[in-house]
Design an enzyme around this catalytic site. Structure first.
Site, PDB file in Angstrom:
ATOM      1  N   GLU A 116      15.642 -52.405 -21.234  1.00 40.94           N
ATOM      2  CA  GLU A 116      14.413 -53.178 -21.458  1.00 40.94           C
ATOM      3  C   GLU A 116      13.657 -52.622 -22.658  1.00 40.94           C
ATOM      4  O   GLU A 116      13.540 -51.404 -22.820  1.00 40.94           O
ATOM      5  CB  GLU A 116      13.518 -53.110 -20.215  1.00 40.94           C
ATOM      6  CG  GLU A 116      14.007 -54.019 -19.104  1.00 40.94           C
ATOM      7  CD  GLU A 116      13.158 -53.909 -17.853  1.00 40.94           C
ATOM      8  OE1 GLU A 116      12.252 -53.051 -17.810  1.00 40.94           O
ATOM      9  OE2 GLU A 116      13.416 -54.696 -16.924  1.00 40.94           O
ATOM     10  N   ASP A 162      15.476 -76.572 -33.529  1.00 42.49           N
ATOM     11  CA  ASP A 162      16.409 -76.103 -32.492  1.00 42.49           C
ATOM     12  C   ASP A 162      17.796 -76.560 -32.916  1.00 42.49           C
ATOM     13  O   ASP A 162      18.146 -77.740 -32.779  1.00 42.49           O
ATOM     14  CB  ASP A 162      16.010 -76.704 -31.141  1.00 42.49           C
ATOM     15  CG  ASP A 162      17.002 -76.345 -30.034  1.00 42.49           C
ATOM     16  OD1 ASP A 162      18.037 -75.716 -30.339  1.00 42.49           O
ATOM     17  OD2 ASP A 162      16.725 -76.696 -28.869  1.00 42.49           O
ATOM     18  N   THR A 165      21.444 -71.866 -29.544  1.00 39.08           N
ATOM     19  CA  THR A 165      22.400 -71.247 -28.636  1.00 39.08           C
ATOM     20  C   THR A 165      23.476 -70.617 -29.511  1.00 39.08           C
ATOM     21  O   THR A 165      23.538 -70.876 -30.714  1.00 39.08           O
ATOM     22  CB  THR A 165      23.082 -72.283 -27.724  1.00 39.08           C
ATOM     23  OG1 THR A 165      23.753 -73.230 -28.561  1.00 39.08           O
ATOM     24  CG2 THR A 165      22.078 -73.012 -26.850  1.00 39.08           C
ATOM     25  N   ARG A 209      27.833 -67.261 -24.334  1.00 39.88           N
ATOM     26  CA  ARG A 209      26.605 -67.984 -24.004  1.00 39.88           C
ATOM     27  C   ARG A 209      25.395 -67.076 -24.174  1.00 39.88           C
ATOM     28  O   ARG A 209      25.275 -66.063 -23.481  1.00 39.88           O
ATOM     29  CB  ARG A 209      26.642 -68.496 -22.564  1.00 39.88           C
ATOM     30  CG  ARG A 209      27.920 -69.152 -22.150  1.00 39.88           C
ATOM     31  CD  ARG A 209      27.787 -69.831 -20.797  1.00 39.88           C
ATOM     32  NE  ARG A 209      27.211 -71.140 -20.957  1.00 39.88           N
ATOM     33  CZ  ARG A 209      27.925 -72.232 -21.272  1.00 39.88           C
ATOM     34  NH1 ARG A 209      29.221 -72.168 -21.412  1.00 39.88           N
ATOM     35  NH2 ARG A 209      27.317 -73.369 -21.417  1.00 39.88           N
TER      36      ARG A 209
END
Ligand SMILES: *Cc1c(COP(=O)(O)O)cnc(C)c1O
Length: 483
Positions: free
Chosen positions: A74, A227, A253, A262
Site C-alpha cells: 500500500e 477513456d 484498460t 487485466r
C-alpha cells in the site's frame, strides 16, 4: 486423520501440508484444472470476435502468475506502508516509465498511476479526484456506444455508481449517421455546465474529434478526460489519432487492444493548465496529488503487483515494431471484414470503420443482435449484441459488435477474415431461416428453445461449427503452453 496432536502438528500431517503447497494445479485441483482446459479449448477452436477481448502473450501471463501476487505494498514507490518493497518499488517505477514512453509522453508534462485494478475503478478514481460529489459529468450514452462507467442511467434507474455519485447528462450519436453529435453536445454542455466531459467509447467505429471536444470543454471550464480503454493499443502504435495533446486526463484498460493483463491506468497532466491572456498569470494543474490519493487510499488498498508486472511487460511489447505491425493488421482486418459483409448486403453503422471494430445493423436483414449472437455462439463464433443508433428499446438490440484484435493476435490476415465473414453470413442466414418459420412475435427465449430443440437446425449448426473449429484450430494460440 487428525491434523494436530495436542498443540503439536503431527509430522506426517505437516509433511503432507508442505507437499500440497508444491503440487501442480493438475493434481492439486483437478476440478479447476479441467475447467481451465475446457476454456482453453473453447478459445482455441472458436472465432473470437468480441471487440474488447484479446489474447495476452506468454510473457505477460508468466509475470501475472508470478510471486509478485504475494506482496502487499500500500502506498507509492518510496512511500509504502509495508516493508520489503524494494523490488516492487523498482517494478512500479519501471511500469510508470514504460507507460509514458509507450504513449510518447514527457515526464515533465504527464504523470501516470499504474495501480487501478481495472478500467471502471480507474474511471471512478479519476472522477472522484476532480469532480465533487454530485458534480456534473457528460459521457456518451451507453446505447450510443459509450460505457457504463461514463455515468450510465436509464429513465427509471441510476445503474452505474458513476450516475449515483455524480450528476450525469449523456450525449448521443446522430441516429441517422451514427456519428457523435458534437453540435448537440456543445448546446447541452452550455446548459448543463459539466465539470468533466468524457471522450471515450466501447462501441463506436470512428475516430473521435478530440480537438472539437477540447473546445467544448474549454467553453465550460470543464476537464476533458479521454477513456481509451478500447483503442489504447492503436493509439500507442500511432495508427489512430492520439487524444493526449487535447486532454487533461486519459484513462485506459490494459487488456483490450493494448494486450496486457487485466488492469487500468490513469494518465494526468502536470505543469501549466492555462495562462490568463490579460495578466499573463499561469494556473497550474492540480491532478497528480488528487488522482493518486483517489486511487489509494481513496478507493483501493494494496496494488496488484503481479498485474503491474504484466502491464509493464505489455507496455514494453507495445513499443516494438512487431506491435506496430500487429495494430496495422488489426485495422486492415477490420476494413476487410467490414467490406466483405457490406458486399453481402449488410448494413455497417457509419458505413465502415476507422478502428478495430464494426457495428452491424441487422434490421435490414429482418433479424436482431440477440438472436444472431445466440446462433453464432452455437457455431463457435463469439461476438456480442449491441444497440444501434435509432434503436427504440435497449431490450432488443438490433446489432452485433465485431472486433478484430483477438483473432489478429492469432495471426489471421485479410483472406482469413473474408472466410470469417463467410461464417458469420451463414450464421445470420440460418437465424433468418429459423425466424421465418416462427411467429414474428416470438420472444428471444422461444427462439432459443426452438434453436436448441429442432434437429434440423441443430444439424445445420453442427455443420457450421465443425468447419469453424477446423478453421480456428489451425491458428497458433498465444499464452502459456499448457493453460
Ligand atoms: C472496457 C471499458 C471500461 C471498463 O473496463 P473494466 O476493466 O471492464 O472495468 C471502461 N471504459 C471503456 C470505454 C471500456 O470500453
Amino acid at each position: 486423520m487428525a491434523l494436530t496432536n495436542g498443540n503439536h502438528q503431527s509430522k506426517e500431517a505437516w509433511n503432507s501440508h508442505n507437499q500440497m503447497m508444491q503440487e501442480p494445479l493438475s493434481t492439486n485441483d483437478a476440478e479447476v484444472y479441467e475447467i481451465i482446459k475446457k476454456e482453453k479449448k473453447r478459445q482455441t477452436f472458436g472465432l473470437e470476435l468480441i471487440a474488447s477481448e484479446n489474447f495476452a502473450s506468454r510473457a505477460v501471463l508468466e509475470a501475472l502468475g508470478s510471486c509478485l501476487n504475494n506482496k502487499y505494498s500500500e502506498g507509492y514507490p518510496g512511500q509504502r506502508y509495508y516493508g520489503g518493497t524494494e523490488y516492487v518499488d523498482e517494478l512500479e517505477r519501471l511500469c510508470q516509465k514504460r507507460a509514458l514512453e509507450a504513449f510518447g509522453l514527457e515526464p515533465q508534462k504527464w504523470g501516470v498511476n499504474v495501480q487501478p485494478y481495472s478500467g471502471c475503478p480507474a474511471n471512478f478514481a479519476a472522477y472522484t479526484a476532480v469532480v465533487d460529489v454530485h458534480g456534473r459529468i457528460m459521457g456518451l450514452d451507453l446505447p450510443d456506444g459509450g460505457h457504463l462507467s461514463h455515468g450510465f442511467m436509464t429513465d427509471k434507474k441510476k445503474i452505474s455508481a458513476t450516475s449515483l455519485f455524480f450528476e450525469s447528462m449523456p450525449y448521443k450519436v446522430n441516429p441517422d449517421t451514427g456519428y457523435i453529435d458534437y453540435d448537440r453536445l456543445e448546446e447541452n454542455a452550455r446548459l448543463f455546465h459539466p465539470k468533466m466531459i468524457i471522450a471515450g467509447t466501447s462501441c463506436y467505429s470512428r475516430a473521435i474529434d478530440y480537438g472539437r471536444m477540447r473546445k467544448i470543454a474549454d467553453q465550460n471550464g470543464a476537464y476533458l478526460l479521454a477513456d481509451i480503454a478500447h483503442i489504447s493499443g492503436l493509439v500507442a502504435a500511432g495508427v489512430i489519432p492520439s487524444p493526449f495533446e487535447h486532454t487533461d486526463i486519459v484513462t485506459t484498460t490494459t487488456h483490450k487492444t493494448l494486450r496486457g493483463c487485466r488492469a487500468g491506468l490513469i494518465f494526468y497532466r502536470k505543469g501549466v493548465r492555462s495562462v490568463d491572456p490579460k495578466t499573463g498569470k499561469e494556473t497550474l494543474y492540480n491532478l497528480e496529488g488528487p488522482i493518486n490519493q483517489a486511487v489509494f487510499p481513496g478507493l483501493q488498498g494494496g496494488p496488484h503487483n503481479h498485474a503491474i508486472a504484466g502491464v509493464a511487460v505489455a507496455l514494453k511489447q507495445a513499443q516494438t515494431p512487431e506491435f506496430k505491425a500487429y495494430q496495422v493488421q488489426v485495422l486492415a482486418n477490420c476494413q476487410t471484414l467490414a467490406a466483405a459483409l457490406m458486399e453481402k448486403g449488410y448494413k455497417v453503422v457509419t458505413g465502415g470503420s476507422d478502428t478495430h471494430l464494426i457495428l452491424v445493423d441487422l434490421r435490414p436483414k429482418g433479424s436482431d443482435g440477440g438472436r444472431v449472437e445466440k446462433v453464432l455462439e452455437a457455431c463457435a463464433i463469439a461476438c456480442n449484441k449491441n444497440t444501434c443508433p435509432g434503436d427504440k428499446s435497449a431490450l432488443r438490440p438490433s446489432g452485433i459488435r465485431l472486433g478484430t484484435p483477438a483473432l489478429t493476435s492469432r495471426g489471421l490476415l485479410e483472406d482469413d477474415f473474408r472466410k470469417v465473414a463467410e461464417f458469420i453470413h451463414r450464421g445470420v442466414e440460418l437465424t433468418v431461416e429459423i425466424q421465418s418459420n416462427m411467429n414474428p412475435k416470438a420472444t428471444l427465449k422461444e427462439f432459443k428453445e426452438t434453436l436448441a430443440q429442432d434437429e434440423k437446425y441443430q444439424m445445420k449448426i453442427k455443420e457450421i461449427q465443425a468447419e469453424v473449429e477446423a478453421f480456428s484450430g489451425k491458428f497458433p494460440m498465444p499464452g502459456l503452453p499448457e493453460l
